[in-house]
Design a protein around this motif. Structure first.
Motif, PDB file in Angstrom:
ATOM      1  N   LEU A  98       2.455   1.846  -3.320  1.00  0.00           N
ATOM      2  CA  LEU A  98       1.484   2.405  -4.257  1.00  0.00           C
ATOM      3  C   LEU A  98       1.280   3.892  -3.989  1.00  0.00           C
ATOM      4  O   LEU A  98       1.264   4.720  -4.912  1.00  0.00           O
ATOM      5  N   LEU A  99       1.136   4.245  -2.707  1.00  0.00           N
ATOM      6  CA  LEU A  99       0.902   5.645  -2.355  1.00  0.00           C
ATOM      7  C   LEU A  99       2.098   6.516  -2.731  1.00  0.00           C
ATOM      8  O   LEU A  99       1.933   7.671  -3.127  1.00  0.00           O
ATOM      9  N   ARG A 112       3.782   6.290  -5.271  1.00  0.00           N
ATOM     10  CA  ARG A 112       3.690   6.588  -6.700  1.00  0.00           C
ATOM     11  C   ARG A 112       2.575   7.571  -7.016  1.00  0.00           C
ATOM     12  O   ARG A 112       2.435   8.000  -8.152  1.00  0.00           O
ATOM     13  N   CYS A 113       1.728   7.861  -6.029  1.00  0.00           N
ATOM     14  CA  CYS A 113       0.576   8.735  -6.280  1.00  0.00           C
ATOM     15  C   CYS A 113       0.949  10.210  -6.239  1.00  0.00           C
ATOM     16  O   CYS A 113       0.141  11.055  -6.625  1.00  0.00           O
ATOM     17  N   GLY A 118       0.827  -1.203   0.000  1.00  0.00           N
ATOM     18  CA  GLY A 118       0.000   0.000   0.000  1.00  0.00           C
ATOM     19  C   GLY A 118       0.858   1.249   0.000  1.00  0.00           C
ATOM     20  O   GLY A 118       0.613   2.196  -0.741  1.00  0.00           O
TER      21      GLY A 118
END
Lengths: 502, 502
Positions: free
Chosen positions: A116-117, A119-120, A113
């Protein structure tokens, strides 16, 4: 109230809350008031409730109303009846309620998680000049498309609104198959196609069915962030393989490495460098994949927009379909919000992917798929692509023209034979970083090439989308960029008039 | 041709393929014919090509046509020019082409892929009487909904067709927030909502952000297959926790087990058993989750359809939102093909989920979201639910009536206070299996309770959906089932007239 819940006290309190002029039914008012008091401990366990007759008289409401509210409280376990002795507040497990939500800093995301964050951070809400991958929405035939949607919603089979596991509407698969065979030299039958809600879902299906967490995927470096995200989210080890002037070069793959399960490429128009993979390299790649027992993912995201020659035939068609999974999207040729993409699968995989998609993601939007089938079958799709090709060619020329002062002084742009963006090469990371900052101050969002690298960036540059913005905006933004680059190039301090008003 | 590629031979062969009357342009015909021959090895490396002048005269086509085709072949690396000596076929890596696709038996799926495919065996394309989870699509206000869609497509902001990262259209989040607060006692602000393409995507986001592969999730046993699939696909260890007459019972969790990261429940109307979790059990569950540091997923899939009392307030509202993620879907209240669902997140999680959703899944379908916002805000949604509630109540009564001969002899049905299906309890697995087979022969698809278990089924039964079929069909199917059950119950051989024609 907590300790001394006499009947009279309770009735007085209820009379303040329960009123025939309220928005809610009387049953609901009575029920929810008592519910809150019981839950918050204001009415303690064991406290007896007044009889329904007493309550109905005291509150001037019907006895049935009181009984209905009590039934509900009893059904939810908040009050209990003792034989012959009426109703009592039930004993609830103790717990402080309501709990204060934890502060943001306390939330612990999982490792995947958090990755992923991380990369946000690069997500932008600004889709003006230079935003890569955004089609010319101002040029989309909205009225024509709406007429089609209206008719296909009207004519829709009721079953289309239910769950499906056909891998997409058969009419769309037929139309798409014809189109891909003719225009992209893809070898397929409609049964090999699975319609998804965009390319991201297609990537998800591939990694779910063909890889396990910890296995390896080869990925173009620099490459497409959406695919990188999908692979990393599925726990894959992403091995960046450098791109040269012929696309991904397996010979440059950092050895030693475990055999990849997947190899991701954009052979028609490498994203973001823009080069086309020539046939010898394609054959070498196929041979390499066969040697490793890997599947190739061919992401053919924007190859319809080729300006010098007809679109380059797909790798899938060259491979005799054996080991190549072809992924396409309507986000670039129509619009991103449509959420339609597709997979063309080798025969032996097709049934499994169709079923897994229905199970994992569910299918839907069949009326939209039906409208799209007609759009393709009637040639409106090809005509739209031809029109966009002409417009994007003009937009690219406009951007080149605006950048010409910088180009004359040495700014290098990619060939622009195809696609929806140009790559401007920069001298180094410092220059890239400086331009990003200047642009940000001027209200322009630039996409640095470094963002497309998983590892250490080997080149510096800017990915300049030109398809999504009208010419006047491209011209102004291009002039700004030209001047900003010239300032840095010539070691001058950027001029105040660089402020850009879109 | 392979060995003796004389110019004249080649020109004769091309003349047979290249014709002005064909569908394709002459350039494409010439290019693609040569391309195929080179790729298939029929024109070998080093073979010289006739000059463009010679070819154009011999084939009676313009020289520019020949030059354009040659340019393209050269760009793709299939032919090379030798200074002053014209064009030659390039040397390609050797590879047998086309490769025969491998037989199905040879495809090696990943472990997680195979596990997913094993769960796909139960997918059905038959949505007649008894299909669980299918709303009454025959009762949906199609005309009204189409008018709304048309208007909202027409009024759409161009930006709606592009990529978005707002977590859904703000107008829809506003309308949904009002609805959830009032009707489901959910405590939320619009900023806590993220609109997804269905509940499956919501589960995917939760597992992606809050769990890592190998961690544990507690799941109701029996429970919802869609959630089981999403958890297993993400590599979670799913621990089945038995359901009793008050829903999931954490006290029955098989110890010792590692602390769960997630606890999945359907407290309003347990799927598929149909029980409602009373407040004391809810509080115990919240306390248990807090002790383990786990997040609760409250899947509130069909609680709008409550027939005895107003809908039971949500667990999320009881919990003060701290540790509960509320998941909802429009698949049951509107229709599955809409592909819209949502998350209501604790405040500290909301931003991260919004960004991760945009990055991992992409957003879209804003015109549809806009139409839905108006549908809700204007009260059409509540009215639709009220109408469906009345119709489903009638459909349930019709099914009960059809089953009455069996009920009189001891067939036990669940309470049917809520939802879109009834659970019929059976004596044992043998009876369940026998009924499934008989039904299959009669053209009826039954859902065995055993399918909802991850472990060894502890009860036998049938999950009988009644919302999706009209009353005459429910009546006939119900009568058939009643007679079939009676035959087995009384040890008789099922009668021939049990054949059912829908």
């Amino acid at each position: 109230m907590r300790r001394a819940a006499s009947s009279e006290w309770l009735i007085d309190a209820l009379a303040l809350r329960v009123s025939a002029s309220g928005d809610m039914t009387l049953v609901y008012q009575l029920y929810s008031t008592l519910r809150t008091w019981i839950q918050h401990g204001e009415l303690e366990a064991g406290v007896p409730l007044p009889s329904s007759r007493h309550l109905s008289q005291a509150l001037s409401i019907s006895r049935n109303t009181v009984l209905a509210a009590m039934d509900r409280l009893q059904a939810e376990g908040l009050i209990v009846s003792r034989r012959g002795a009426g109703l009592y507040v039930a004993k609830l497990p103790t717990m402080p309620l309501p709990v204060d939500p934890p502060a943001t800093a306390l939330v612990e995301y999982s490792a995947r998680g958090q990755a992923l964050l991380d990369r946000c951070a690069t997500l932008s809400q600004h889709y003006h000049a230079f935003a890569p991958g955004i089609p010319g929405l101002d040029l989309f035939p909205h009225a024509q498309w709406q007429r089609l949607l209206r008719r296909h919603f009207h004519q829709a089979d009721t079953a289309w609104f239910s769950y499906q596991s056909l891998g997409g509407l058969p009419a769309l698969k037929d139309a798409l198959c014809d189109y891909l065979t003719l225009s992209r030299a893809v070898r397929c039958r409609p049964e090999q196609i699975v319609i998804t809600q965009g390319a991201q879902q297609a990537f998800e299906l591939i990694v779910q069915l063909l890889t396990d967490s910890g296995e390896s995927v080869w990925m173009e470096e620099p490459g497409y962030g959406g695919a990188q995200t999908a692979f990393q989210a599925a726990g894959l080890t992403v091995t960046p393989v450098p791109v040269d002037e012929e696309g991904m070069n397996p010979a440059l793959c950092p050895a030693p490495t475990s055999s990849p399960r997947l190899i991701y490429v954009t052979p028609s128009h490498q994203y973001p460098c823009g080069v086309t993979m020539p046939v010898p390299r394609r054959l070498a790649l196929l041979e390499c994949a066969a040697r490793h027992g890997a599947w190739i993912i061919e992401d053919d995201y924007d190859s319809e927009f080729r300006y010098d020659t007809p679109p380059v035939p797909s790798l899938q068609g060259l491979a005799g379909q054996a080991a190549v999974i072809y992924v396409g999207t309507f986000s670039k040729v129509l619009y991103p919000g449509l959420r339609l993409g597709y997979l063309v699968l080798p025969d032996p995989l097709a049934d499994a992917f169709r079923l897994a998609h229905a199970r994992l993601h569910r299918e839907g939007n069949y009326p939209v798929q039906s409208a799209l089938a007609e759009f393709i079958a009637k040639g409106l799709f090809s005509r739209h692509i031809a029109r966009m090709r002409a417009s994007y060619r003009q937009r690219q020329a406009c951007l080149r023209n605006a950048l010409s002062p910088a180009i004359e002084k040495g700014l290098t742009l990619s060939s622009g034979h195809a696609g929806m963006h140009l790559l401007a090469e920069l001298d180094n990371q410092t220059q890239e970083q400086r331009l990003i900052e200047l642009a940000h101050q001027a209200g322009i969002t630039l996409s640095p090439l470094s963002r497309y690298y998983l590892g250490q960036p080997q080149r510096a540059g800017l990915v300049l989308g030109y398809a999504g913005a009208p010419e006047d905006e491209l011209h102004r933004a291009g002039r700004w960029l030209s001047q900003a680059w010239l300032s840095l190039h010539e070691g001058r301090k950027p001029h105040a008039k660089l402020v850009y008003c879109p």
